[in-house]
Scaffold this motif. Structure first.
Motif, PDB file in Angstrom:
ATOM      1  N   CYS A 160      -8.874  -0.069 -16.164  1.00 60.65           N
ATOM      2  CA  CYS A 160      -7.736  -1.070 -16.207  1.00 60.65           C
ATOM      3  C   CYS A 160      -7.732  -2.377 -15.597  1.00 60.65           C
ATOM      4  CB  CYS A 160      -6.226  -0.351 -16.141  1.00 60.65           C
ATOM      5  SG  CYS A 160      -4.629  -1.839 -16.583  1.00 60.65           S
ATOM      6  N   HIS A 162      -5.857  -4.181 -14.626  1.00 65.39           N
ATOM      7  CA  HIS A 162      -4.975  -4.530 -13.371  1.00 65.39           C
ATOM      8  C   HIS A 162      -5.290  -3.985 -12.351  1.00 65.39           C
ATOM      9  CE1 HIS A 162      -0.396  -3.348 -11.831  1.00 65.39           C
ATOM     10  NE2 HIS A 162      -1.125  -4.734 -11.392  1.00 65.39           N
ATOM     11  N   LEU A 163      -5.289  -2.458 -11.983  1.00 68.56           N
ATOM     12  CA  LEU A 163      -5.877  -2.098 -10.597  1.00 68.56           C
ATOM     13  C   LEU A 163      -7.055  -1.268 -10.692  1.00 68.56           C
ATOM     14  CD1 LEU A 163      -2.233  -1.393  -8.893  1.00 68.56           C
ATOM     15  CD2 LEU A 163      -3.919  -3.329  -8.662  1.00 68.56           C
ATOM     16  N   GLY A 164      -7.475  -1.303 -12.079  1.00 70.73           N
ATOM     17  CA  GLY A 164      -8.757  -0.228 -12.069  1.00 70.73           C
ATOM     18  C   GLY A 164      -8.788   0.889 -12.601  1.00 70.73           C
ATOM     19  N   PHE A 165      -7.330   1.640 -12.748  1.00 72.24           N
ATOM     20  CA  PHE A 165      -7.263   2.811 -13.146  1.00 72.24           C
ATOM     21  C   PHE A 165      -7.699   3.445 -14.280  1.00 72.24           C
ATOM     22  CE2 PHE A 165      -3.433   2.935  -9.939  1.00 72.24           C
ATOM     23  CZ  PHE A 165      -4.168   3.085  -8.792  1.00 72.24           C
ATOM     24  N   CYS A 179      -1.655   1.236 -20.807  1.00 73.35           N
ATOM     25  CA  CYS A 179      -2.095   1.918 -19.642  1.00 73.35           C
ATOM     26  C   CYS A 179      -1.030   2.792 -19.261  1.00 73.35           C
ATOM     27  CB  CYS A 179      -2.568   0.824 -18.536  1.00 73.35           C
ATOM     28  SG  CYS A 179      -3.085   1.548 -17.130  1.00 73.35           S
ATOM     29  N   HIS A 181      -0.301   3.791 -15.988  1.00 73.80           N
ATOM     30  CA  HIS A 181       0.099   3.531 -14.890  1.00 73.80           C
ATOM     31  C   HIS A 181       1.048   2.561 -14.720  1.00 73.80           C
ATOM     32  CE1 HIS A 181      -3.252   6.249 -13.824  1.00 73.80           C
ATOM     33  NE2 HIS A 181      -3.989   5.482 -14.583  1.00 73.80           N
ATOM     34  N   HIS A 182       0.940   1.259 -15.341  1.00 76.56           N
ATOM     35  CA  HIS A 182       1.816   0.305 -15.022  1.00 76.56           C
ATOM     36  C   HIS A 182       2.239  -0.308 -16.398  1.00 76.56           C
ATOM     37  CE1 HIS A 182      -0.449   0.666 -11.139  1.00 76.56           C
ATOM     38  NE2 HIS A 182       1.177   0.820 -10.834  1.00 76.56           N
ATOM     39  N   GLY A 183       1.540   0.017 -17.415  1.00 78.45           N
ATOM     40  CA  GLY A 183       1.752  -0.277 -18.814  1.00 78.45           C
ATOM     41  C   GLY A 183       1.245  -1.699 -19.567  1.00 78.45           C
ATOM     42  N   PHE A 184       0.060  -1.963 -18.776  1.00 79.37           N
ATOM     43  CA  PHE A 184      -0.703  -3.066 -19.385  1.00 79.37           C
ATOM     44  C   PHE A 184      -1.185  -2.505 -20.633  1.00 79.37           C
ATOM     45  CE2 PHE A 184      -2.622  -6.426 -16.168  1.00 79.37           C
ATOM     46  CZ  PHE A 184      -1.101  -6.410 -15.702  1.00 79.37           C
TER      47      PHE A 184
HETATM   48  S1  FES Z   1      -3.601  -0.115 -13.448  1.00 80.63           S
HETATM   49 FE1  FES Z   1      -3.384  -0.205 -15.654  1.00 80.63          FE
HETATM   50  S2  FES Z   1      -1.444  -1.426 -15.504  1.00 80.63           S
HETATM   51 FE2  FES Z   1      -1.720  -0.999 -13.664  1.00 80.63          FE
END
Ligand code: FES
Length: 219
Positions: A160, A162-165, A179, A181-184
């Protein structure tokens, strides 16, 4: 410009900044994907055979093949969907005959892929990627996310922006993955981020030969 986008780095930069949009075959596949649910409800499917602007050729599969209503389906669904999404296509031809996979047909998902003859690595088969979904895999030490709509396959770094998850557990709906994890949210056709347009998924070239999928990693 045509020569410039033959270079995959130039192509990636222009796509990232929104200067280059999805290629014509990609947009045609997206248009066909939009009418597949309707064809599937009648036990059929459609296959893109050839893109040669201003003409494309398609073949009906399953219950659509030879069905007396297929001409009606063709004009009401396929033609309308393709011509609306791709104004440069003014003629849609229906090809008769077997819908068997042509093992010699090569479909390139990005324009620079056609010029690249080396460094293609195996990424499994079309059937291993769920229709309308994603598959995560590791190829050449890289964590990848492949998505499929019909025979259109895209490949991104499974990270992702955002933070690479990893993204593979994200919900996918209408070609958009969210995503977990945080919805991107990302467009799986282009890798564009719909939540933060200034970022994007890292894409890799894909080619599909018959049902065989290969990727060319940009690292
Ligand atoms: S890691 Fe994907 S939205 Fe934060």
């Amino acid at each position: 410009m045509k020569r410039a986008i033959g270079d995959e780095i130039v192509y990636a930069v222009l796509r990232r900044h929104g200067i280059l949009k999805a290629s014509l075959p990609e947009r045609v596949e997206v248009a066909l994907a939009g009418i597949r649910p309707m064809l599937a409800s009648h036990g059929g499917d459609v296959e893109l055979v050839k893109v040669a602007p201003p003409v494309i050729e398609v073949r009906f599969l399953g219950a659509c093949d030879g069905c007396p209503a297929s001409q009606l389906t063709f004009h009401a669904g396929v033609k309308k969907a393709v011509e609306e999404s791709c104004p440069e296509i003014t003629e849609v031809r229906q090809v008769k005959g077997s819908g068997a996979v042509n093992e010699n047909a090569v479909h390139f998902v990005s324009p620079f892929a056609a010029a690249a003859t080396d460094n293609w690595v195996d990424a499994g088969t079309l059937e291993e990627i769920p229709e309308g979904g994603v598959r995560s895999m590791v190829v050449g030490g890289e964590k990848l996310l492949l998505s499929r709509r019909g025979t259109m396959v895209t490949c991104f770094q499974n990270a992702c922006a955002h933070l690479g998850f990893p993204l593979q557990d994200g919900e996918v709906e209408d070609g958009i993955i969210t995503c977990p994890h945080h919805g991107f949210r990302y467009d799986l056709g282009s890798g564009e981020c719909l939540t933060a347009p200034e970022v994007q998924l890292q894409s890799h070239a894909v080619r599909v030969t018959g049902s065989k999928v290969e990727v060319r990693l940009v690292v």
